[in-house]
Design a protein around this motif. Structure first.
Motif, PDB file in Angstrom:
ATOM      1  N   PHE A 118       0.832  -1.201   0.000  1.00 46.81           N
ATOM      2  CA  PHE A 118       0.000   0.000   0.000  1.00 46.81           C
ATOM      3  C   PHE A 118       0.872   1.258   0.000  1.00 46.81           C
ATOM      4  O   PHE A 118       0.585   2.225  -0.720  1.00 46.81           O
ATOM      5  N   ASN A 119       1.941   1.263   0.798  1.00 47.45           N
ATOM      6  CA  ASN A 119       2.828   2.425   0.818  1.00 47.45           C
ATOM      7  C   ASN A 119       3.469   2.656  -0.542  1.00 47.45           C
ATOM      8  O   ASN A 119       3.644   3.801  -0.971  1.00 47.45           O
ATOM      9  N   GLY A 120       3.817   1.580  -1.223  1.00 46.19           N
ATOM     10  CA  GLY A 120       4.355   1.716  -2.573  1.00 46.19           C
ATOM     11  C   GLY A 120       3.329   2.294  -3.529  1.00 46.19           C
ATOM     12  O   GLY A 120       3.659   3.111  -4.404  1.00 46.19           O
ATOM     13  N   ILE A 121       2.084   1.883  -3.368  1.00 42.94           N
ATOM     14  CA  ILE A 121       1.008   2.429  -4.202  1.00 42.94           C
ATOM     15  C   ILE A 121       0.863   3.928  -3.974  1.00 42.94           C
ATOM     16  O   ILE A 121       0.735   4.710  -4.924  1.00 42.94           O
ATOM     17  N   THR A 122       0.908   4.358  -2.698  1.00 45.17           N
ATOM     18  CA  THR A 122       0.736   5.781  -2.427  1.00 45.17           C
ATOM     19  C   THR A 122       1.898   6.605  -2.982  1.00 45.17           C
ATOM     20  O   THR A 122       1.694   7.734  -3.448  1.00 45.17           O
ATOM     21  N   THR A 123       3.096   6.042  -2.952  1.00 42.78           N
ATOM     22  CA  THR A 123       4.233   6.745  -3.562  1.00 42.78           C
ATOM     23  C   THR A 123       4.025   6.886  -5.063  1.00 42.78           C
ATOM     24  O   THR A 123       4.257   7.962  -5.638  1.00 42.78           O
ATOM     25  N   PHE A 124       3.597   5.820  -5.716  1.00 44.51           N
ATOM     26  CA  PHE A 124       3.342   5.897  -7.155  1.00 44.51           C
ATOM     27  C   PHE A 124       2.250   6.919  -7.465  1.00 44.51           C
ATOM     28  O   PHE A 124       2.380   7.723  -8.399  1.00 44.51           O
ATOM     29  N   LEU A 125       1.175   6.904  -6.685  1.00 45.74           N
ATOM     30  CA  LEU A 125       0.081   7.854  -6.928  1.00 45.74           C
ATOM     31  C   LEU A 125       0.548   9.297  -6.725  1.00 45.74           C
ATOM     32  O   LEU A 125       0.133  10.204  -7.450  1.00 45.74           O
ATOM     33  N   GLN A 126       1.451   9.513  -5.752  1.00 46.59           N
ATOM     34  CA  GLN A 126       1.938  10.872  -5.544  1.00 46.59           C
ATOM     35  C   GLN A 126       2.867  11.299  -6.680  1.00 46.59           C
ATOM     36  O   GLN A 126       2.821  12.455  -7.119  1.00 46.59           O
ATOM     37  N   LEU A 127       3.696  10.382  -7.162  1.00 44.29           N
ATOM     38  CA  LEU A 127       4.526  10.702  -8.327  1.00 44.29           C
ATOM     39  C   LEU A 127       3.665  11.077  -9.524  1.00 44.29           C
ATOM     40  O   LEU A 127       3.967  12.022 -10.262  1.00 44.29           O
ATOM     41  N   ALA A 128       2.562  10.353  -9.690  1.00 44.10           N
ATOM     42  CA  ALA A 128       1.652  10.655 -10.792  1.00 44.10           C
ATOM     43  C   ALA A 128       0.936  11.982 -10.576  1.00 44.10           C
ATOM     44  O   ALA A 128       0.760  12.776 -11.501  1.00 44.10           O
ATOM     45  N   ALA A 129       0.537  12.243  -9.338  1.00 42.31           N
ATOM     46  CA  ALA A 129      -0.214  13.466  -9.038  1.00 42.31           C
ATOM     47  C   ALA A 129       0.623  14.716  -9.241  1.00 42.31           C
ATOM     48  O   ALA A 129       0.090  15.782  -9.589  1.00 42.31           O
ATOM     49  N   THR A 130       1.928  14.617  -8.986  1.00 42.12           N
ATOM     50  CA  THR A 130       2.805  15.782  -9.097  1.00 42.12           C
ATOM     51  C   THR A 130       3.507  15.851 -10.448  1.00 42.12           C
ATOM     52  O   THR A 130       4.413  16.667 -10.644  1.00 42.12           O
ATOM     53  N   ALA A 131       3.079  15.022 -11.394  1.00 41.23           N
ATOM     54  CA  ALA A 131       3.727  14.968 -12.715  1.00 41.23           C
ATOM     55  C   ALA A 131       3.135  15.957 -13.707  1.00 41.23           C
ATOM     56  O   ALA A 131       3.438  15.896 -14.892  1.00 41.23           O
TER      57      ALA A 131
END
Length: 534
Positions: A118-131
Motif C-alpha cells: 500500500f505504501n508503494g502504491i501511495t508513492t506511485f500515486l503521488q509521483l503521478a499526481a505531481t507529474a
C-alpha cells in the motif's frame, strides 16, 4: 572529436544530475534514483496482483486511478500495454517497507506484506499526481527503496468541540494515506459534546451531543454506530488504524448532562467536569460504554484520556462516596483516587482484549507496560515523559510544541494559540521535530512508538478553519514521522511542497499557502488565550 567528447561529457553530467534529483514525494523515501524515461499513464494501463491477498489493493489502486486521474478502465489493456505489478517478496521485518521500480513499460511494487505494498502504491500515486496535468500523464521513472523511521505516524482530531461529519473525516483519511500516516486518534467525547452512539445509553448523543465549543445550544450532532463502521472500514482500506478516545475521569461534562447520576462534580469554570469515582455504579456505566466502543473499533486499543482531572476534581472532597473510598483504600489525596479510578477502567479495557492509551498524567498510575501506551503532550513537563519511560511504558510523542496544530503557524496570525512566551508551531518547527532533541527520551529510544499531531477545535467553527490549520503542516508531520532526521532538509522539502499546493487547490481545500500567505486569510475570531485548558 572535441565536439563528440564535449557531448559525451554533458550527457554523463546530465545522467549524474538525474540520478541525484530529489524525489518529488512527501515523505522523502530512504533511497531513490531517477532513471531514464517516462511511463505514459492512460486507459491502457493494466494492474496485476501476483498474490490473491493483494487483490483488494489492486482494486484500491484501480479506484484511485479513476477518481484522481480519470483513467476510465485501468486493467483492461492488452498484453503489450504498460502494467502495474503488485507482488510479495521474501519477508522483511518492517511491515511498512517497500520497493518501487518504474520503467516506461512497467511499475513493480513489492513488499513482504500488504502495508508495504500500500505504501508503494501511495508513492506511485503521488509521483503521478505531481507529474503535471497534461493528458496523458507522464510519470518519471524511479527506483525507490523505502521504509519508515517510526511505525506510529499519527494524527488526532477533536470532534467534541466541533463536529465535522463523515465526509470531512474521510477526506482527512485520504490525505493521511497520501502522506503515509497510519494512526487516526479520534477524540469523540469531551465537555462540549458526546459524538459516539452508545445504544445502551441513548441520551449520551441525544442530550450529550447537543452543543459545541462556541454554541452550547447547537443541535445534537454525533456518529451513529453504522457511521462509525463505515469510517473504520474506509480507514482500514487505507491501512489506517482508528483509535477512539473516551475521555475520563475528567472532561465528562457532556456525558454528565445526559446521565447526571454519575456526575462527580467540577468547579464554577468547569461544571460537572468529572465522573464520580466514589460511586460503584460509575464503573459499570463506563464499562458498558467501553464494551460497545470495543466492538466498533478493531484497532485493539482505546484511549481513556486521563488528562487535566485536577481542573474539576475539587468537588470530590465533599462527596461522601469518595470520602468512603479514600478511607477504605487509605488514600491521602485526590491524585491517588484518580489513579485508582484509572486503573479500574484500564482493567475493563484489558478484559476486552484491548490496550489502553492515555495522556501523560497517567504515568503516575500502575498499569501493565505491555498493554499500555502513554501520549506525552506536555512539552513543559519532561519529567512526566521520563517517568513514563523509566517505568517501561511505550510512548507516542505529541508535545504541544510543535505538534499541536491548533497553535498558529505564522507570526501574523491572530486566531489560534500561542505558548505563554509567544511560541507557536511553524511549518519548519513541525518538520524539524525529532525525539533526539528531547533529552528525557535519551536512552529509551526503543520505547518511542512514533509521533502524532493533535488538532483541538476550540478555535474552529467551520471546515475551512480545519483546512487552514492542517494543510500543509500535515505534510511536514508526515516527513518528521517517516524520514530519518539525518536525511531531512527543510529547504529541499519546501521545493517538494510547491506542487502540493496545486493538489490542495484541486481538492478545494482552504489551506494556508506557505508561498503566498495572503492567498487564504484566517477565518474565525481572534483568540482569547485564557479561554483554553492548557
Amino acid at each position: 572529436m572535441k565536439t563528440i567528447f564535449l557531448s559525451m561529457l554533458i550527457f554523463a553530467c546530465c545522467l549524474q544530475l538525474s540520478a541525484q534529483q530529489a524525489c518529488p514525494v512527501i515523505p522523502l523515501p530512504v533511497q531513490y534514483t531517477r532513471a531514464q524515461g517516462e511511463l505514459v499513464l492512460n486507459d491502457n494501463i493494466r494492474i496485476e496482483a501476483k498474490d490473491p491477498s493483494l487483490q483488494p489493493l489492486a482494486t484500491y489502486l484501480r479506484n484511485e486511478l479513476q477518481r484522481t486521474f480519470n483513467i476510465v478502465s485501468p486493467g483492461k489493456g492488452t498484453a503489450k500495454s504498460p502494467v502495474i505489478i503488485l507482488q510479495r517478496i521474501k519477508k522483511n521485518d518492517n511491515v511498512d517497507a517497500y520497493t518501487l521500480k518504474i520503467t516506461s513499460s512497467a511499475v513493480v511494487i513489492a513488499a513482504s506484506g500488504n502495508e508495504g505494498v500500500f505504501n508503494g502504491i501511495t508513492t506511485f500515486l503521488q509521483l503521478a499526481a505531481t507529474a503535471g496535468t497534461a493528458t496523458p500523464r507522464r510519470v518519471g521513472c524511479w527506483n525507490i527503496s523505502d521504509a519508515p523511521h517510526y511505525a506510529w505516524r499519527g494524527f488526532m482530531l477533536d470532534e467534541s468541540r466541533f463536529f465535522f461529519g463523515k465526509e470531512k473525516v474521510k477526506s482527512i483519511l485520504d490525505w493521511m494515506a497520501f502522506y503515509k500516516l497510519n494512526r487516526f486518534h479520534w477524540h469523540l467525547t469531551d465537555a462540549p459534546g458526546w459524538r459516539l452512539e452508545i445504544k445502551k445509553y441513548p441520551l449520551l448523543t441525544t442530550v450529550g451531543g447537543i452543543g459545541n465549543h462556541t454554541d452550547p445550544k447547537a443541535p445534537a450532532t454525533f456518529y451513529t454506530q453504522d457511521d462509525i463502521r463505515e469510517i473504520v472500514a474506509y480507514a482500514q482500506e487505507r491501512f489506517i488504524q482508528v483509535i477512539p478516545e473516551i475521555d475520563m475521569p475528567g472532561h465528562a461534562s457532556a456525558a454528565n448532562r445526559a446521565y447526571p447520576a454519575f456526575d462527580g462534580g467540577g468547579t464554577e469554570k468547569y461544571p460537572s467536569f468529572t465522573f464520580n469515582p466514589g460511586k460503584e455504579g460509575t464503573y459499570q456505566y463506563l464499562a458498558d460504554i467501553l464494551k460497545e466502543t470495543a466492538t466498533l473499533f478493531p484497532a485493539g486499543m482505546i484511549h481513556l484520556g486521563g488528562d487535566e482531572v485536577s481542573f474539576g476534581n475539587k468537588a470530590w472532597d465533599a462527596d461522601s462516596g469518595v470520602a468512603h473510598l479514600m478511607k477504605t483504600k487509605g488514600f491521602n489525596n485526590r491524585k491517588q483516587v484518580e489513579d485508582y479510578f484509572f486503573q479500574r477502567m484500564a482493567d475493563t479495557v484489558f478484559n476486552l482484549h484491548n490496550k489502553v492509551m492515555a495522556w501523560d498524567e497517567v504515568a503516575t498510575a500502575t498499569l501493565p507496560v505491555n498493554k499500555s501506551i502513554v501520549c506525552w503532550w506536555r512539552h513543559d513537563k519532561p519529567e512526566n515523559l521520563r517517568l513514563a519511560l523509566e517505568k517501561g511504558y511505550a510512548v507516542v510523542m505529541c508535545p504541544r510544541l510543535p505538534l499541536y496544530f491548533d497553535f498558529i503557524q505564522d507570526s501574523t496570525h491572530k486566531i489560534g494559540r500561542r505558548w505563554r512566551v509567544g511560541e507557536f508551531n511553524t511549518l519548519k518547527s513541525v518538520y524539524d521535530f525529532s525525539t533526539g532533541n528531547v533529552p528525557a527520551a535519551s536512552g529509551h529510544e526503543q520505547q518511542i512508538l512514533g509521533i502524532q499531531a493533535c488538532l483541538w477545535s476550540e478555535t474552529i467553527s467551520n471546515p475551512k478553519r480545519l483546512d487552514f490549520l492542517l494543510f500543509p503542516r500535515i505534510s511536514a508531520l508526515a516527513e518528521a514521522a517517516w524520514t530519518q532526521p539525518a536525511s531531512r532538509n527543510f529547504e529541499q522539502y519546501i521545493e517538494r511542497l510547491k506542487p502540493q499546493m496545486k493538489l490542495y487547490e484541486q481538492d478545494k481545500l482552504y489551506f494556508y499557502d506557505y508561498f503566498q500567505p495572503s492567498r487564504h486569510v484566517e477565518t474565525g475570531k481572534p483568540t482569547d488565550q485564557k479561554s483554553f485548558i492548557d
